[in-house]
Design a protein around this motif. Structure first.
Motif, PDB file in Angstrom:
ATOM      1  N   VAL A  91      31.510  42.766  34.985  1.00  0.00           N
ATOM      2  CA  VAL A  91      32.735  42.076  34.594  1.00  0.00           C
ATOM      3  C   VAL A  91      33.005  41.025  35.662  1.00  0.00           C
ATOM      4  O   VAL A  91      33.127  41.341  36.840  1.00  0.00           O
ATOM      5  N   LEU A  92      33.062  39.778  35.242  1.00  0.00           N
ATOM      6  CA  LEU A  92      33.255  38.669  36.179  1.00  0.00           C
ATOM      7  C   LEU A  92      34.732  38.405  36.450  1.00  0.00           C
ATOM      8  O   LEU A  92      35.105  38.006  37.548  1.00  0.00           O
ATOM      9  N   SER A  93      35.567  38.625  35.430  1.00  0.00           N
ATOM     10  CA  SER A  93      37.019  38.523  35.619  1.00  0.00           C
ATOM     11  C   SER A  93      37.700  39.463  34.634  1.00  0.00           C
ATOM     12  O   SER A  93      37.162  39.765  33.573  1.00  0.00           O
ATOM     13  N   GLY A  94      38.867  39.931  35.001  1.00  0.00           N
ATOM     14  CA  GLY A  94      39.575  40.912  34.185  1.00  0.00           C
ATOM     15  C   GLY A  94      38.967  42.289  34.351  1.00  0.00           C
ATOM     16  O   GLY A  94      38.340  42.582  35.376  1.00  0.00           O
ATOM     17  N   LYS A  95      39.126  43.127  33.344  1.00  0.00           N
ATOM     18  CA  LYS A  95      38.530  44.461  33.373  1.00  0.00           C
ATOM     19  C   LYS A  95      38.353  44.952  31.946  1.00  0.00           C
ATOM     20  O   LYS A  95      39.011  44.475  31.021  1.00  0.00           O
ATOM     21  N   VAL A  96      37.451  45.904  31.775  1.00  0.00           N
ATOM     22  CA  VAL A  96      37.217  46.542  30.479  1.00  0.00           C
ATOM     23  C   VAL A  96      37.129  48.044  30.698  1.00  0.00           C
ATOM     24  O   VAL A  96      36.924  48.516  31.815  1.00  0.00           O
ATOM     25  N   ASN A 129      40.504  45.119  27.472  1.00  0.00           N
ATOM     26  CA  ASN A 129      41.867  45.338  27.961  1.00  0.00           C
ATOM     27  C   ASN A 129      42.679  44.053  27.996  1.00  0.00           C
ATOM     28  O   ASN A 129      43.754  44.033  28.543  1.00  0.00           O
ATOM     29  N   GLY A 130      42.145  42.974  27.471  1.00  0.00           N
ATOM     30  CA  GLY A 130      42.817  41.684  27.560  1.00  0.00           C
ATOM     31  C   GLY A 130      41.814  40.635  27.973  1.00  0.00           C
ATOM     32  O   GLY A 130      40.605  40.818  27.819  1.00  0.00           O
TER      33      GLY A 130
END
Length: 140
Positions: A91-96, A129-130
């Motif tokens: 994940v490079l940005s954000g989160k899952v 998650n967004g």
């Protein structure tokens, strides 16, 4: 703990989960976790990637960088990698969130500091998650 007027302390009553279990809730939860470990539930389930992944295996390819709008829909459904092929979810940005289908009650959070190793032949899926950017690298 309750304190009485004389300054001594009385023990707190245990939290009872149901009438058939006579124990403190924390003790029951700890026992359930110990049982899962003893049964090998967490065995062979890498949580987060080790730096040694690419030293043991050779990188073959990777997906393009995807976001919440461009993610391959099959990643969001239960799927598995073929025998001998490992994945590395980055994940490079954000989160899952990530789930192994055999134990859907355990949800792993994957972010830029915590990539996740995906083992072959084990059903899994990703939950968004967004806003996020991610890719999957494949190793053999």
């Amino acid at each position: 703990m309750k304190k009485c007027g004389c300054g001594c302390q009385e023990e707190k009553e245990p939290v009872v989960l149901n009438p058939h279990i006579e124990a403190n809730a924390d003790e029951v939860i700890d026992e359930e976790i110990r049982e899962k470990i003893e049964e090998g539930i967490f065995e062979d389930t890498p949580i987060y990637a080790l730096d040694s992944l690419d030293s043991k295996l050779k990188k073959k390819n990777e997906t393009p960088v995807m976001n919440e709008k461009t993610i391959f829909v099959d990643i969001l459904k239960a799927h598995k990698l073929p025998e001998g092929k490992f994945g590395l979810l980055k994940v490079l940005s954000g989160k899952v969130n990530f789930i192994w289908e055999e134990d859907p009650d355990i949800i792993y959070t994957v972010d830029s500091d915590h990539p996740l190793v995906i083992v072959p032949e084990k059903l899994h899926r990703v939950i968004l998650n967004g806003p996020t950017e991610l890719k999957v690298e494949f190793y053999e």
